[in-house]
Design a protein around this motif. Structure first.
Motif, mmCIF file in Angstrom:
data_model
loop_
_atom_site.group_PDB
_atom_site.id
_atom_site.type_symbol
_atom_site.label_atom_id
_atom_site.label_comp_id
_atom_site.label_asym_id
_atom_site.label_seq_id
_atom_site.Cartn_x
_atom_site.Cartn_y
_atom_site.Cartn_z
ATOM 1 N N GLY A 69 57.111 28.782 36.730
ATOM 2 C CA GLY A 69 56.343 29.300 35.579
ATOM 3 C C GLY A 69 56.265 28.054 34.321
ATOM 4 N N CYS A 127 48.456 32.975 45.755
ATOM 5 C CA CYS A 127 47.358 32.110 45.095
ATOM 6 C C CYS A 127 45.864 32.150 45.524
ATOM 7 C CB CYS A 127 47.856 30.742 45.017
ATOM 8 S SG CYS A 127 47.600 29.957 46.675
ATOM 9 N N GLY A 130 45.674 36.264 43.793
ATOM 10 C CA GLY A 130 46.115 36.715 42.437
ATOM 11 C C GLY A 130 45.267 35.588 41.319
ATOM 12 N N TYR A 131 44.971 36.244 40.276
ATOM 13 C CA TYR A 131 44.400 35.259 39.246
ATOM 14 C C TYR A 131 45.527 34.225 38.551
ATOM 15 C CZ TYR A 131 42.186 34.251 34.786
ATOM 16 O OH TYR A 131 41.490 33.437 33.773
ATOM 17 N N SER A 132 46.447 34.878 38.128
ATOM 18 C CA SER A 132 47.486 33.986 37.603
ATOM 19 C C SER A 132 48.264 32.795 38.486
ATOM 20 C CB SER A 132 48.795 34.631 36.926
ATOM 21 O OG SER A 132 48.285 35.503 35.774
ATOM 22 N N ALA A 133 48.451 33.469 39.639
ATOM 23 C CA ALA A 133 49.061 32.437 40.857
ATOM 24 C C ALA A 133 47.938 31.336 41.093
ATOM 25 C CB ALA A 133 49.235 33.240 41.980
ATOM 26 N N LEU A 135 45.595 30.078 39.193
ATOM 27 C CA LEU A 135 45.363 29.168 38.093
ATOM 28 C C LEU A 135 46.488 28.284 38.249
ATOM 29 C CD1 LEU A 135 44.665 31.388 34.751
ATOM 30 C CD2 LEU A 135 43.082 29.721 36.404
ATOM 31 N N ARG A 136 47.547 28.679 38.596
ATOM 32 C CA ARG A 136 49.051 27.799 38.590
ATOM 33 C C ARG A 136 48.747 26.743 39.724
ATOM 34 N NH1 ARG A 136 54.133 30.725 37.950
ATOM 35 N NH2 ARG A 136 53.229 31.132 35.944
ATOM 36 N N ASP A 139 46.114 24.092 38.658
ATOM 37 C CA ASP A 139 46.510 23.106 37.702
ATOM 38 C C ASP A 139 47.589 22.095 38.764
ATOM 39 O OD1 ASP A 139 45.622 24.347 35.414
ATOM 40 O OD2 ASP A 139 47.220 25.846 35.149
#
Length: 368
Positions: A69, A127, A130-133, A135-136, A139
């Motif tokens: 993270g 990923c 999931g939204y956060s996964a 985004l990562r 990136d």
């Protein structure tokens, strides 16, 4: 995109070209192309054609920040990654995931080899859903796209997956597409590599352990001492090469060499002239499934002492390198150096892997 798989034969260009025409087939082909399914925290890069017209490699890199993270952007990257990168444009806002070194290193390779385009697959748990996964993962892909763009290499597509399995979801990281995966064992490239005798493993660690394994009653005492072995002339070298080839033929016929014969062959391979001739013949004619040379070298690696084991592992590593299997090549060559730190050819091939030396180019040099 296309991928090459070697299918045996006696020529230098004994390859078949597999056309990959969909995201599902591309993703499902990765475990076969690497030799194992890459786990979370990985970015897999499938390089397109090089400037010389050859197929570029398939590369897996760890991106630790996918798991821990770390930050996803930074300004003013001139102080990141050291000096001497040879890449322009070190400034402004750059998308990164923690350390951007893997992306920059890949960009240097693509610039040097003239790779025009790549496909990316980011492996990160959840990923695809999931939204956060997600985004990562985006990136991470954006960091590679940025550095590759500076090198003149286009990212043709980038996909995100959490695992490699039939029915598992995938997502287009730069678009709106998503879908479910094919069975990794059903792809054409998997069939080609299976014919070629490539070993599929469950993980990278399993491949490493494969090359470190020893038989219970293996000989661990080197009877030759520490000095070089010289067989004493051309005739002795020819006899040693002949003994090696005879054992290969009998293994292919189902006969097992005894310990005395293995010791004789192992001692012969310690002579540089014998080793180099076996290595040259390997470059001319790579291994195929049930090849007696593979069986013989595995027996030597599992049963003979350090220096003999090291030469056998060197040959197994070279065979994997010639076939384009960098993961197996690295594991075998690192095990060869562990068994005998003085194995300079194994170190040289490891250096070639680090520098991205193409298998076809290595084969041409070795076969000369």
């Amino acid at each position: 995109m296309t991928a090459n798989g070697r299918i045996g034969g006696d020529g230098m260009d004994d390859t078949t070209t597999v056309v990959i025409s969909s995201p599902e087939e591309l993703i499902a082909s990765i475990p076969a192309m690497l030799g194992f399914p890459p786990g979370p925290g990985s970015v897999v890069v499938m390089c397109g054609r090089t400037a010389e017209g050859g197929q570029g490699p398939v590369v897996r890199m760890d991106v630790d920040a996918l798991l821990d993270g770390a930050g996803v952007s930074a300004d003013g990257v001139g102080d990141r990654g050291g000096e001497g990168d040879g890449l322009p444009g070190e400034g402004g806002c750059v998308p990164i995931v923690g350390d951007d070194g893997p992306a920059r290193g890949l960009a240097q390779f693509c610039s040097r080899e003239g790779v025009s385009d790549v496909h990316l697959v980011v492996v990160h748990e959840d990923c695809a859903d999931g939204y956060s996964a997600g985004l990562r993962a985006e990136d991470a892909a954006a960091a590679f796209e940025y550095w590759l763009g500076l090198a003149g290499t286009q990212v043709a597509a980038a996909y995100g997956v959490g695992e490699f399995a039939r029915g598992a979801p995938w997502v287009d990281l730069f678009g709106m597409l998503r879908g479910t995966q094919l069975d990794p064992d059903s792809t054409e490239i998997a069939a080609v590599y299976a014919y070629d005798g490539r070993i599929r493993a469950g993980s990278r660690g399993e491949i490493d352990r494969l090359y470190l394994a020893r038989d219970d009653e293996a000989c661990d005492v080197d009877p030759h001492g520490r000095g070089p072995v010289r067989l004493g002339g051309t005739l002795a070298v020819d006899r040693a090469v002949g003994a090696h080839e005879d054992a290969v033929r009998r293994l292919e016929a189902g006969e097992e060499p005894d310990d005395d014969e293995l010791a004789q062959i192992g001692r012969g391979l310690l002579d540089i002239a014998v080793r180099d001739e076996v290595y040259r013949r390997l470059a001319l004619r790579g291994l195929c499934d049930e090849d007696g040379r593979r069986l013989l070298w595995w027996s030597l690696a599992r049963r003979r002492p350090g220096r003999e084991r090291s030469v056998a592992l060197l040959l197994l590593g070279a065979a994997a390198y010639f076939a384009g299997s960098g993961v197996h090549a690295r594991s075998a060559l690192e095990a060869a150096v562990t068994a005998d730190p003085a194995n300079s050819l194994a170190r040289l091939l490891l250096h070639g892997l680090e520098q991205g030396l193409a298998p076809e180019r290595l084969r041409r040099v070795a076969a000369a």
